[in-house]
Design a protein around this motif. Sequence first.
Motif, short mmCIF file in Angstrom:
data_model
loop_
_atom_site.label_atom_id
_atom_site.label_comp_id
_atom_site.label_asym_id
_atom_site.label_seq_id
_atom_site.Cartn_x
_atom_site.Cartn_y
_atom_site.Cartn_z
N SER A 15 0.84 -1.20 0.00
CA SER A 15 0.00 0.00 0.00
C SER A 15 0.87 1.25 0.00
N MET A 16 1.95 1.23 0.78
CA MET A 16 2.81 2.40 0.88
C MET A 16 3.54 2.66 -0.44
N GLU A 17 3.94 1.62 -1.13
CA GLU A 17 4.58 1.79 -2.44
C GLU A 17 3.64 2.54 -3.39
N ILE A 56 12.16 9.72 -4.68
CA ILE A 56 10.90 9.01 -4.40
C ILE A 56 10.96 7.61 -5.00
N ASP A 57 11.52 7.49 -6.21
CA ASP A 57 11.72 6.17 -6.80
C ASP A 57 12.57 5.29 -5.89
N ALA A 58 13.63 5.89 -5.30
CA ALA A 58 14.50 5.13 -4.41
C ALA A 58 13.76 4.71 -3.14
N MET A 59 12.87 5.57 -2.64
CA MET A 59 12.05 5.21 -1.48
C MET A 59 11.18 4.00 -1.79
N ILE A 60 10.54 4.03 -2.95
CA ILE A 60 9.67 2.92 -3.36
C ILE A 60 10.49 1.64 -3.51
N THR A 61 11.67 1.77 -4.11
CA THR A 61 12.54 0.61 -4.29
C THR A 61 12.96 0.01 -2.95
N SER A 62 13.27 0.88 -1.98
CA SER A 62 13.69 0.38 -0.67
C SER A 62 12.57 -0.40 0.01
N ILE A 63 11.33 0.07 -0.16
CA ILE A 63 10.20 -0.66 0.43
C ILE A 63 10.02 -2.00 -0.27
N LYS A 64 10.13 -2.02 -1.60
CA LYS A 64 10.00 -3.28 -2.34
C LYS A 64 11.06 -4.28 -1.90
N GLU A 65 12.28 -3.79 -1.68
CA GLU A 65 13.36 -4.68 -1.25
C GLU A 65 13.05 -5.31 0.10
N VAL A 66 12.56 -4.49 1.03
CA VAL A 66 12.24 -5.00 2.36
C VAL A 66 11.06 -5.97 2.29
N LEU A 132 10.49 19.33 8.43
CA LEU A 132 9.19 19.13 9.09
C LEU A 132 8.08 18.79 8.10
N HIS A 133 7.92 19.60 7.06
CA HIS A 133 6.80 19.41 6.13
C HIS A 133 6.96 18.12 5.32
N SER A 134 8.19 17.83 4.92
CA SER A 134 8.45 16.60 4.16
C SER A 134 8.13 15.37 5.00
N ASN A 135 8.63 15.36 6.23
CA ASN A 135 8.40 14.22 7.11
C ASN A 135 6.93 14.04 7.45
N LYS A 136 6.24 15.16 7.63
CA LYS A 136 4.80 15.07 7.94
C LYS A 136 4.05 14.45 6.78
N ALA A 137 4.36 14.86 5.56
CA ALA A 137 3.69 14.31 4.38
C ALA A 137 3.93 12.81 4.26
N LEU A 138 5.17 12.38 4.51
CA LEU A 138 5.50 10.96 4.40
C LEU A 138 4.87 10.14 5.52
N THR A 139 4.86 10.69 6.74
CA THR A 139 4.23 9.98 7.86
C THR A 139 2.73 9.82 7.64
N ASN A 140 2.09 10.85 7.08
CA ASN A 140 0.67 10.77 6.77
C ASN A 140 0.38 9.63 5.78
N LEU A 141 1.28 9.43 4.84
CA LEU A 141 1.11 8.32 3.90
C LEU A 141 1.26 6.98 4.61
N TRP A 142 2.20 6.89 5.53
CA TRP A 142 2.32 5.66 6.34
C TRP A 142 1.02 5.38 7.07
N HIS A 143 0.42 6.41 7.65
CA HIS A 143 -0.83 6.22 8.38
C HIS A 143 -1.95 5.74 7.47
N ARG A 144 -1.99 6.26 6.26
CA ARG A 144 -3.00 5.81 5.30
C ARG A 144 -2.78 4.34 4.93
N ALA A 145 -1.52 3.95 4.76
CA ALA A 145 -1.21 2.55 4.44
C ALA A 145 -1.62 1.62 5.57
#
Length: 399
Positions: A15-17, A56-66, A132-145
């Motif tokens: 979901s996070m990817e 962002i592509d690298a973030m998605i790749t890191s999640i896929k790897e895990v 702050l703003h970047s981390n908040k946006a990413l954490t909100n996506l984690w919460h949605r996932a």
Amino acid sequence: MKLLSTTIKNNVLQSMERLLDENRMAILKANKQDLDQFDLEDQAMYDRLIVTNAKIDAMITSIKEVRSQEDPVGQTISSQKLENGLDITNKTAPFGTIMIIYESRPDVTIEAAVLAFKANNKIYLKGGKEALHSNKALTNLWHRALEENNLSTNYIQQLVLNRQETQQFLMNPPEKLDLIVPRGGERLIAFVKQHANCAVLVSGRGNNFLFIDEDANWEQSVQVILNAKTAKISACNALDKILISSNIEDYAHKLKDLYKLLSANGVETLVDSKVNEFLTEADPIEDPKIWKEEFLAMKCCLGAVDSLNGAIEKINHNSGGHSATIMTKNKENALQFMEEVDCAAVYQNASTRFTDGGQMGVGAELAISTDKLHHRGPLGLKQLVTNKYYIFGDGQIRA
């Protein structure tokens, strides 16, 4: 803590990817808010702070790897049956609740959380105010996932605290903390160690060394130095200190060659008194304490040593325990260097830039640990578990 099935955990990651891919514009917009308040003169900080589509592509790749990696929880470490009938199995188990304190890198919000969650831990993310703003946006996506998969958002929580509030949190957390990982400089690490009431795993400080042995391939050494020093100055695996054997063939010429090359690539080079005899135009090192500093800048120190033992002694006295390289064709010298230098990663004829989870085959990493307990080097998925003994009996008592 309730153990989640591998399927549920992987569904959250999937979901996070998707959410990262679908919300690129929102992430970039949030990051621009952070960049607009940033001092562009600090190039190293800027490199860590900026988010691009490639990141962002690298973030998605890191999640896929895990997601593709084996679940680290519940793996059997050892098993034995005693003469008294007790059946004893030692298995991997989650830490529980982890806190990571980091600066400026929004991608840590992804990499730290994905590792902690897959290893069935809760995590508190304490990023720097500059992101702050970047981390908040990413954490909100984690919460949605998490919510998409009917899980509590408590698994991944962002902390927005000033220094005094952070101190109070460390001293009196709302729940038991099992591990804290500060990723940053010595001041941050000292602050956390002073106030925390649980295990602290030190990470982040580099100050990496490279030693050019008298049996080194010179052309190879120069290329490794340029890569380690200039490729990414904001990384903890960047090179800061260069030692050269005074017994190397054509010593004076090679010193001048290296100094000119570093200068041509924009690197400010400070030299010790031995080198200064040959490089009279170079700025001398005024304070020996500089050998202990991590620069995170286009800056390095260049010094001479008379022997391999001298290089090892100087590195062990000054380095941050992160990475060190020897450039040599002599396998015996290389082995002595690698055995006696007290760093998490030691190299022969290679750049320190490889001290990275992805480059070393670990995958996404929480941090590079310079501690010796409970793990040293890249903290990947398999390192974010502890262990637990399961003892099965049938009424046995100890006489």
